[in-house]
Design a protein around this motif. Sequence first.
Motif, PDB file in Angstrom:
ATOM      1  N   LEU A   1       0.797  -1.163  -0.131  1.00  0.00           N
ATOM      2  CA  LEU A   1       0.027  -0.080   0.001  1.00  0.00           C
ATOM      3  C   LEU A   1       0.860   1.406  -0.029  1.00  0.00           C
ATOM      4  N   PRO A   2       0.307   2.438  -0.526  1.00  0.00           N
ATOM      5  CA  PRO A   2       0.936   3.601  -0.685  1.00  0.00           C
ATOM      6  C   PRO A   2       1.192   4.080   1.022  1.00  0.00           C
ATOM      7  N   LEU A   3       2.301   4.852   1.253  1.00  0.00           N
ATOM      8  CA  LEU A   3       2.444   5.409   2.494  1.00  0.00           C
ATOM      9  C   LEU A   3       1.323   6.029   2.955  1.00  0.00           C
ATOM     10  N   GLY A   4       0.681   5.893   4.399  1.00  0.00           N
ATOM     11  CA  GLY A   4      -0.391   6.445   5.072  1.00  0.00           C
ATOM     12  C   GLY A   4      -1.746   5.888   4.786  1.00  0.00           C
ATOM     13  N   THR A   5      -1.997   4.812   3.797  1.00  0.00           N
ATOM     14  CA  THR A   5      -2.954   4.014   3.685  1.00  0.00           C
ATOM     15  C   THR A   5      -2.997   2.944   4.378  1.00  0.00           C
ATOM     16  N   THR A   6      -4.109   2.461   4.891  1.00  0.00           N
ATOM     17  CA  THR A   6      -4.329   1.134   5.731  1.00  0.00           C
ATOM     18  C   THR A   6      -5.075   0.386   4.706  1.00  0.00           C
ATOM     19  N   SER A   7      -5.022  -0.896   5.008  1.00  0.00           N
ATOM     20  CA  SER A   7      -5.967  -1.838   4.177  1.00  0.00           C
ATOM     21  C   SER A   7      -7.246  -1.617   4.124  1.00  0.00           C
ATOM     22  N   THR A   8      -7.992  -1.314   5.370  1.00  0.00           N
ATOM     23  CA  THR A   8      -9.259  -0.881   5.354  1.00  0.00           C
ATOM     24  C   THR A   8      -9.761   0.356   4.398  1.00  0.00           C
ATOM     25  N   TYR A   9      -9.190   1.323   4.144  1.00  0.00           N
ATOM     26  CA  TYR A   9      -9.310   2.592   3.497  1.00  0.00           C
ATOM     27  C   TYR A   9      -8.749   2.319   2.113  1.00  0.00           C
ATOM     28  N   ALA A  10      -8.011   1.375   1.604  1.00  0.00           N
ATOM     29  CA  ALA A  10      -6.989   1.131   0.230  1.00  0.00           C
ATOM     30  C   ALA A  10      -8.067   1.392  -0.878  1.00  0.00           C
ATOM     31  N   ARG A  11      -9.296   0.659  -0.784  1.00  0.00           N
ATOM     32  CA  ARG A  11     -10.195   0.625  -1.845  1.00  0.00           C
ATOM     33  C   ARG A  11     -10.685   2.166  -1.995  1.00  0.00           C
ATOM     34  N   MET A  12     -11.008   2.632  -0.928  1.00  0.00           N
ATOM     35  CA  MET A  12     -11.675   4.138  -0.960  1.00  0.00           C
ATOM     36  C   MET A  12     -10.357   5.042  -1.777  1.00  0.00           C
ATOM     37  N   HIS A  13      -9.236   4.918  -1.120  1.00  0.00           N
ATOM     38  CA  HIS A  13      -8.123   5.825  -1.671  1.00  0.00           C
ATOM     39  C   HIS A  13      -8.210   5.539  -2.983  1.00  0.00           C
ATOM     40  N   LYS A  14      -8.189   4.461  -3.730  1.00  0.00           N
ATOM     41  CA  LYS A  14      -8.170   4.190  -5.142  1.00  0.00           C
ATOM     42  C   LYS A  14      -8.867   4.921  -5.677  1.00  0.00           C
ATOM     43  N   TRP A  15     -10.198   4.867  -5.528  1.00  0.00           N
ATOM     44  CA  TRP A  15     -11.225   5.446  -6.246  1.00  0.00           C
ATOM     45  C   TRP A  15     -11.151   7.046  -5.989  1.00  0.00           C
ATOM     46  N   ILE A  16     -10.785   7.441  -4.985  1.00  0.00           N
ATOM     47  CA  ILE A  16     -10.556   8.993  -4.704  1.00  0.00           C
ATOM     48  C   ILE A  16      -9.529   9.501  -5.822  1.00  0.00           C
ATOM     49  N   LYS A  17      -8.531   8.561  -5.777  1.00  0.00           N
ATOM     50  CA  LYS A  17      -7.347   9.078  -6.644  1.00  0.00           C
ATOM     51  C   LYS A  17      -8.032   9.011  -7.948  1.00  0.00           C
ATOM     52  N   ARG A  18      -8.658   8.175  -8.576  1.00  0.00           N
ATOM     53  CA  ARG A  18      -9.162   7.897  -9.966  1.00  0.00           C
ATOM     54  C   ARG A  18     -10.149   9.036 -10.181  1.00  0.00           C
ATOM     55  N   GLY A  19     -11.047   9.392  -9.207  1.00  0.00           N
ATOM     56  CA  GLY A  19     -11.964  10.785  -9.369  1.00  0.00           C
ATOM     57  C   GLY A  19     -11.104  11.973  -9.334  1.00  0.00           C
ATOM     58  N   VAL A  20     -10.084  12.180  -8.623  1.00  0.00           N
ATOM     59  CA  VAL A  20      -9.302  13.327  -8.715  1.00  0.00           C
ATOM     60  C   VAL A  20      -8.689  13.474 -10.215  1.00  0.00           C
ATOM     61  N   PHE A  21      -8.051  12.421 -10.693  1.00  0.00           N
ATOM     62  CA  PHE A  21      -7.474  12.338 -12.067  1.00  0.00           C
ATOM     63  C   PHE A  21      -8.297  12.707 -13.239  1.00  0.00           C
ATOM     64  N   VAL A  22      -9.669  12.225 -13.095  1.00  0.00           N
ATOM     65  CA  VAL A  22     -10.766  12.349 -14.105  1.00  0.00           C
ATOM     66  C   VAL A  22     -11.098  13.764 -13.936  1.00  0.00           C
ATOM     67  N   CYS A  23     -11.254  14.495 -12.857  1.00  0.00           N
ATOM     68  CA  CYS A  23     -11.711  15.936 -12.763  1.00  0.00           C
ATOM     69  C   CYS A  23     -10.438  16.835 -13.381  1.00  0.00           C
ATOM     70  N   LEU A  24      -9.136  16.612 -13.028  1.00  0.00           N
ATOM     71  CA  LEU A  24      -8.106  17.170 -13.409  1.00  0.00           C
ATOM     72  C   LEU A  24      -8.052  17.202 -14.951  1.00  0.00           C
ATOM     73  N   PHE A  25      -8.287  16.035 -15.625  1.00  0.00           N
ATOM     74  CA  PHE A  25      -8.247  15.739 -16.947  1.00  0.00           C
ATOM     75  C   PHE A  25      -9.380  16.606 -17.626  1.00  0.00           C
ATOM     76  N   ALA A  26     -10.662  16.522 -16.924  1.00  0.00           N
ATOM     77  CA  ALA A  26     -11.690  17.421 -17.281  1.00  0.00           C
ATOM     78  C   ALA A  26     -11.486  18.913 -17.415  1.00  0.00           C
ATOM     79  N   LEU A  27     -10.507  19.388 -16.439  1.00  0.00           N
ATOM     80  CA  LEU A  27     -10.494  20.677 -16.057  1.00  0.00           C
ATOM     81  C   LEU A  27      -9.291  21.256 -17.175  1.00  0.00           C
TER      82      LEU A  27
END
Length: 131
Positions: free
Chosen positions: A15-41
Amino acid sequence: MTKASSEDRPAEDELPLGTTSTYARMHKWIKRGVFVCLFALVVEGAFTVPALAIWYGWPQLSFQEICSELMKVRYSDDTLECEYPYPLFGPPEGAAGKDTARDEWGIQPTPGWERIGFRELVRNHQEREGR
């Protein structure tokens, strides 16, 4: 059931630094959402600037003339011009014309100029040159 859920989760050292296994899936989807928003901008900015330039009259007016016409409308002063290149230690943009603006200042300022229509700056520029 516990065996399947433990197989879905990555090991702690993957896992990336600062991510626990409990929140790993949530962090993955947040990162994907941020990349989509940046691309849209980026895409939005790539189409907005040329569209506004054409709206204001770009093929007939240069970018500096469009800037000057916008300042003349915004500050109700026919003597204002955009400087390019702008002086290094010059006043902030618009500081020279703020006294001539017809805006109503308050908690919510109201501009004193009308909305600029399609290619209206070209007509204003031609009328100004004709005078």
